[in-house]
Design a protein around this motif. Structure first.
Motif, PDB file in Angstrom:
ATOM      1  N   CYS A  92      26.173  63.803 -82.702  1.00  0.00           N
ATOM      2  CA  CYS A  92      27.076  62.653 -82.651  1.00  0.00           C
ATOM      3  C   CYS A  92      26.267  61.355 -82.721  1.00  0.00           C
ATOM      4  O   CYS A  92      25.248  61.234 -82.039  1.00  0.00           O
ATOM      5  CB  CYS A  92      27.854  62.713 -81.331  1.00  0.00           C
ATOM      6  SG  CYS A  92      28.898  61.291 -81.051  1.00  0.00           S
ATOM      7  N   MET A  94      27.035  58.516 -81.542  1.00  0.00           N
ATOM      8  CA  MET A  94      27.105  57.755 -80.288  1.00  0.00           C
ATOM      9  C   MET A  94      26.131  58.380 -79.290  1.00  0.00           C
ATOM     10  O   MET A  94      25.558  59.440 -79.554  1.00  0.00           O
ATOM     11  CB  MET A  94      28.546  57.756 -79.768  1.00  0.00           C
ATOM     12  CG  MET A  94      29.453  56.927 -80.647  1.00  0.00           C
ATOM     13  SD  MET A  94      31.205  57.121 -80.266  1.00  0.00           S
ATOM     14  CE  MET A  94      31.637  58.560 -81.240  1.00  0.00           C
ATOM     15  N   ASP A  95      25.968  57.745 -78.152  1.00  0.00           N
ATOM     16  CA  ASP A  95      24.937  58.222 -77.231  1.00  0.00           C
ATOM     17  C   ASP A  95      25.409  58.062 -75.783  1.00  0.00           C
ATOM     18  O   ASP A  95      24.935  57.175 -75.054  1.00  0.00           O
ATOM     19  CB  ASP A  95      23.634  57.435 -77.466  1.00  0.00           C
ATOM     20  CG  ASP A  95      22.410  58.200 -76.998  1.00  0.00           C
ATOM     21  OD1 ASP A  95      22.563  59.350 -76.537  1.00  0.00           O
ATOM     22  OD2 ASP A  95      21.298  57.650 -77.099  1.00  0.00           O
ATOM     23  N   CYS A  96      26.341  58.920 -75.382  1.00  0.00           N
ATOM     24  CA  CYS A  96      26.827  58.865 -74.004  1.00  0.00           C
ATOM     25  C   CYS A  96      25.774  59.492 -73.095  1.00  0.00           C
ATOM     26  O   CYS A  96      25.284  60.597 -73.376  1.00  0.00           O
ATOM     27  CB  CYS A  96      28.137  59.616 -73.866  1.00  0.00           C
ATOM     28  SG  CYS A  96      29.408  58.977 -74.966  1.00  0.00           S
ATOM     29  N   TYR A  98      25.938  60.970 -70.353  1.00  0.00           N
ATOM     30  CA  TYR A  98      26.289  62.259 -69.732  1.00  0.00           C
ATOM     31  C   TYR A  98      26.530  63.361 -70.765  1.00  0.00           C
ATOM     32  O   TYR A  98      26.912  64.465 -70.396  1.00  0.00           O
ATOM     33  CB  TYR A  98      27.561  62.081 -68.879  1.00  0.00           C
ATOM     34  CG  TYR A  98      28.710  61.477 -69.662  1.00  0.00           C
ATOM     35  CD1 TYR A  98      29.379  62.211 -70.639  1.00  0.00           C
ATOM     36  CD2 TYR A  98      29.101  60.166 -69.455  1.00  0.00           C
ATOM     37  CE1 TYR A  98      30.405  61.660 -71.376  1.00  0.00           C
ATOM     38  CE2 TYR A  98      30.130  59.598 -70.190  1.00  0.00           C
ATOM     39  CZ  TYR A  98      30.780  60.358 -71.143  1.00  0.00           C
ATOM     40  OH  TYR A  98      31.784  59.817 -71.889  1.00  0.00           O
ATOM     41  N   CYS A  99      26.338  63.084 -72.049  1.00  0.00           N
ATOM     42  CA  CYS A  99      26.786  64.008 -73.099  1.00  0.00           C
ATOM     43  C   CYS A  99      26.147  65.394 -72.952  1.00  0.00           C
ATOM     44  O   CYS A  99      24.931  65.546 -72.958  1.00  0.00           O
ATOM     45  CB  CYS A  99      26.449  63.441 -74.475  1.00  0.00           C
ATOM     46  SG  CYS A  99      26.970  64.537 -75.816  1.00  0.00           S
ATOM     47  N   LEU A 101      26.030  67.672 -75.122  1.00  0.00           N
ATOM     48  CA  LEU A 101      25.360  68.146 -76.347  1.00  0.00           C
ATOM     49  C   LEU A 101      23.845  68.005 -76.249  1.00  0.00           C
ATOM     50  O   LEU A 101      23.109  68.737 -76.907  1.00  0.00           O
ATOM     51  CB  LEU A 101      25.856  67.367 -77.570  1.00  0.00           C
ATOM     52  CG  LEU A 101      27.340  67.528 -77.929  1.00  0.00           C
ATOM     53  CD1 LEU A 101      27.655  66.756 -79.203  1.00  0.00           C
ATOM     54  CD2 LEU A 101      27.707  68.989 -78.085  1.00  0.00           C
ATOM     55  N   LYS A 175      35.915  58.944 -79.765  1.00  0.00           N
ATOM     56  CA  LYS A 175      35.689  57.707 -79.002  1.00  0.00           C
ATOM     57  C   LYS A 175      35.541  56.551 -79.972  1.00  0.00           C
ATOM     58  O   LYS A 175      34.920  55.535 -79.643  1.00  0.00           O
ATOM     59  CB  LYS A 175      34.419  57.824 -78.146  1.00  0.00           C
ATOM     60  CG  LYS A 175      34.593  58.675 -76.907  1.00  0.00           C
ATOM     61  CD  LYS A 175      33.385  58.596 -76.016  1.00  0.00           C
ATOM     62  CE  LYS A 175      33.551  59.485 -74.808  1.00  0.00           C
ATOM     63  NZ  LYS A 175      32.434  60.404 -74.617  1.00  0.00           N
TER      64      LYS A 175
HETATM   65  S1  SF4 Z   1      30.101  62.604 -75.238  1.00  0.00           S
HETATM   66 FE1  SF4 Z   1      31.187  62.715 -77.200  1.00  0.00          FE
HETATM   67  S2  SF4 Z   1      31.114  60.632 -78.044  1.00  0.00           S
HETATM   68 FE2  SF4 Z   1      29.574  60.741 -76.432  1.00  0.00          FE
HETATM   69  S3  SF4 Z   1      27.661  61.263 -77.488  1.00  0.00           S
HETATM   70 FE3  SF4 Z   1      28.585  63.206 -76.793  1.00  0.00          FE
HETATM   71  S4  SF4 Z   1      29.825  63.914 -78.530  1.00  0.00           S
HETATM   72 FE4  SF4 Z   1      29.364  61.735 -78.875  1.00  0.00          FE
END
Ligand code: SF4
Length: 369
Positions: A92, A94-96, A98-99, A101, A175
């Motif tokens: 992704c 974006m860079d959350c 807590y993600c 992934l 998001k």
């Molecule tokens: S939580 Fe969702 S939007 Fe945020 S980085 Fe991970 S995949 Fe992307």
């Protein structure tokens, strides 16, 4: 597109795929690597101090092999909603902080599966072979459903396809506010566009590169005017001191933008994570206060807050959600029957019951078809 891409890596077996050519053309002057340069690129990338950060600007075009539809990786220990995942890519831009992934994926780049002819064929075959049941299918489990859509143009094709499928619905989870191409289509009640939402300060501090809550809700408002059902996912809920005030504000903001009857479902999930995520987050973002709360290892091996604390959190948000949206179809992501009963007052005994509860939001709306 909102996201900066510096390089495209093209896998050896997808050079001639139409989507490969289209993505490379749309990106214009971006550097394109093929063959051995891709392997060299990956070798260099993994040596960088934060491969994830740089990898979010690299798209790798690949052929997806295997079953295109797979069950969401739930767990036997909790009630799961039966969502199925259509694999369009992983990673992704974006860079959350807590993600999840960051701990799950073994590659830091943005993988896009470009053999969409195979994907459509595999999807049709799967739905025909399993025609006796209804399928809720989502593209946003290992990636954001719409983040790379300006390059891939996948969402419009999927919305049109699902509008004609009798035994399935599509969920696009995002998001972003990249919804403009969807507005020209008639989803016929079969597509839910769902927005992950959170307290304003969590979005601002920890969901890097994502759209603001206001942008997401403006997008939701446009979608509802164009016949889309909406979903909202409060996940992860982060119960910092006096968290409820900020979450109530988010619920209020949803109510300002969206009519209750447009909402297919609202989910809630308190922060939980595999143990190794904590070290990854520490290395990438420094010590985040909410990762150092009193977590216990749950039945699925993930770290979770104590069950009584989770119930307390869910009860607070449930009360507010039901004040604004009395009929809303609320559900919990991976919680036990006990938590369902205590927090929501709902007897949710098993996965099939939860799947049926959610299917009703998208499978019985024949008037709109
Ligand atoms: S939580 Fe969702 S939007 Fe945020 S980085 Fe991970 S995949 Fe992307």
């Amino acid at each position: 597109m909102n996201f900066r891409i510096d390089q495209v890596w093209v896998g050896p077996d997808v050079v001639d795929e139409p989507m490969t050519k289209s993505i490379v053309q749309k990106l214009g002057n971006v550097e394109v690597l093929e063959g051995a340069s891709v392997e060299n690129g990956m070798r260099k990338l993994v040596m960088e101090p934060d491969p994830f950060r740089r990898g979010k600007r690299i798209i790798r075009l690949l052929k997806f092999k295997g079953n295109v539809v797979r069950p969401c990786p739930g767990t036997k220990s909790y009630v799961c909603c039966g969502l199925e995942i259509l694999h369009i890519g992983q990673g992704c831009p974006m860079d959350c902080a807590y993600c999840a992934l960051q701990a799950y994926l073994n590659s830091p780049v943005l993988d896009v599966f470009v053999n969409i002819g195979d994907m459509y064929a595999g999807l049709s075959e799967y739905l025909e072979q399993n025609s006796g049941q209804f399928h809720r299918i989502c593209t946003g489990e290992f990636t954001d459903s719409l983040a790379l859509d300006p390059l891939t143009d996948l969402a419009t094709g999927l919305v049109s396809l699902f509008a004609e499928i009798p035994n399935a619905s599509l969920e696009l989870k995002t998001k972003t506010d990249q919804i403009t191409p969807l507005l020209d289509l008639d989803p016929k009640g079969r597509t839910v566009v769902s927005f992950s939402v959170n307290a304003g300060q969590i979005i601002r501090k920890y969901e890097l590169g994502s759209c603001s809550l206001k942008q997401r809700l403006n997008a939701a408002a446009h979608l509802q005017e164009n016949g889309y059902k909406l979903g909202f996912h409060f996940d992860p809920i982060i119960p910092y001191p006096n968290f409820e005030t900020d979450y109530y504000k988010t619920i209020h903001d949803i109510a300002v933008h969206v009519r209750p009857e447009s909402i297919a479902w609202v989910s809630m999930g308190v922060l939980r994570f595999v143990p190794q995520l904590k070290d990854i987050v520490l290395a990438r973002f420094g010590a985040l206060p909410f990762f150092h709360d009193a977590f216990l290892r749950g039945l699925d091996g993930k770290l979770r807050l104590h069950v009584n604390r989770r119930i307390e959190v869910y009860k607070k948000l449930t009360g507010c959600l039901r004040d604004y949206f009395p009929q809303v179809r609320l559900y919990l992501c991976m919680e036990s029957t006990h938590v369902w009963r205590q927090a929501l007052g709902i007897e949710m005994e098993n996965n099939d019951q939860l799947a049926e509860y959610l299917n009703e939001a998208v499978c019985c709306d024949d008037d709109s078809r």
